[in-house]
Design a protein around this motif. Structure first.
Motif: not given
Length: 287
Positions: A2-4, A31, A34, A112, A116
């Motif tokens: 995922i990203t922010q 993951g 988001v 994220d 991570w």
């Protein structure tokens, strides 16, 4: 991965456990997806607008740099991020004990990063406690408290050593004896001099120190000096104008006196003796 979130708040806030629960979705924990951030922003309690410590950008920038620098060695990010997170936020212990702050940081600002750092290779899932959990498990609170307990006055060097060992963070951080500064520094010294190295050894030593602390008052023969609360307050107030922490050299913590060297040396020797009979799985104790 995922990203922010699409919507990252400008300022930190307080997010209660009940308000956080709906955002701990299966997609987030695996993951894969988001939240947008918009709905979460509706259920937070704002912090004072006149305090520069609550700006999100310095913390968000730190986690971005950590993900870039340690992409191939993610556990090493702990030792780099812990002192810098502590020096950036400049919290009192009372503030740091409020889990709502860490809930917001993990879920609204940097989910994220949590994924991570803590996505399990085996289960392909992040434990929910990494977002919202006990202080020794939650992704960011564990780093802040490790920095608080292992720093030696303004020196974050011992924090790097402590956070460089995952067993120390997982096991010893939850034990009450670490609030005695000479004890924390002695433990770090045993790591640095190679007396204690493996996870089993650290776990065994931690159990032994904790058990001995039930009968031996460490402060009686290895006293600490009382800390000046004014120095901490001054350091916190300096956050209003402090520049971003360096990425290349360690920052400096509050201008407090370090733990007394005589006490640290005394406990280092004592713990080394305890370690000779510590219950380390797989080790044989010679007669």
């Amino acid at each position: 991965m995922i990203t922010q979130p699409h919507h990252v708040p400008e300022r930190l806030a307080l997010l209660s456990g009940s308000a956080a629960d709906p955002f701990l979705t299966e997609g987030l924990l695996t993951g894969e997806q988001v939240h947008s951030g918009i709905d979460l922003a509706k259920v937070v309690e704002p912090l004072p607008d006149d305090d520069a410590r609550w700006w999100v950008e310095p913390v968000r920038s730190l986690v971005d740099d950590a993900m870039f620098a340690f992409e191939n060695e993610r556990t090493r990010a702990d030792a780099w991020l812990a002192p810098r997170l502590h020096a950036t936020l400049r919290l009192t212990r009372q503030e740091a004990a409020d889990s709502r702050l860490w809930n917001h940081l993990a879920l609204a600002v940097a989910p994220d990063y949590v994924v991570w750092r803590h996505l399990s290779d085996s289960s392909r899932r992040v434990a929910a406690a990494r977002f919202q959990g006990p202080a020794d498990r939650q992704c960011f609170s564990r780093l802040w408290w490790a920095a608080e307990l292992f720093r030696n006055g303004p020196d974050y060097g011992p924090v790097e050593v402590a956070c460089g060992n995952q067993d120390l963070i997982h096991t010893v951080l939850r034990m009450d004896f670490l609030d005695h500064r000479p004890t924390a520094q002695a433990l770090v010294r045993l790591l640095k001099n190679g007396k204690v190295t493996t996870g089993r050894e650290i776990n065994g030593l931690g159990v032994t120190i904790n058990a001995a602390g039930a009968t031996v008052i460490y402060d009686a023969f290895a006293p600490d000096e009382p800390r000046d609360p004014d120095r901490l307050r001054d350091w916190i107030e300096e956050a209003q104008t402090a520049p971003p922490v360096s990425r290349h050299v360690l920052p400096e913590g509050p201008d407090e006196d370090p733990a007394p060297e005589d006490s640290v040396a005394e406990l280092t020797e004592y713990f080394a003796e305890l370690f000779e009979t510590a219950p380390v799985r797989g080790r044989k104790i010679e007669d």
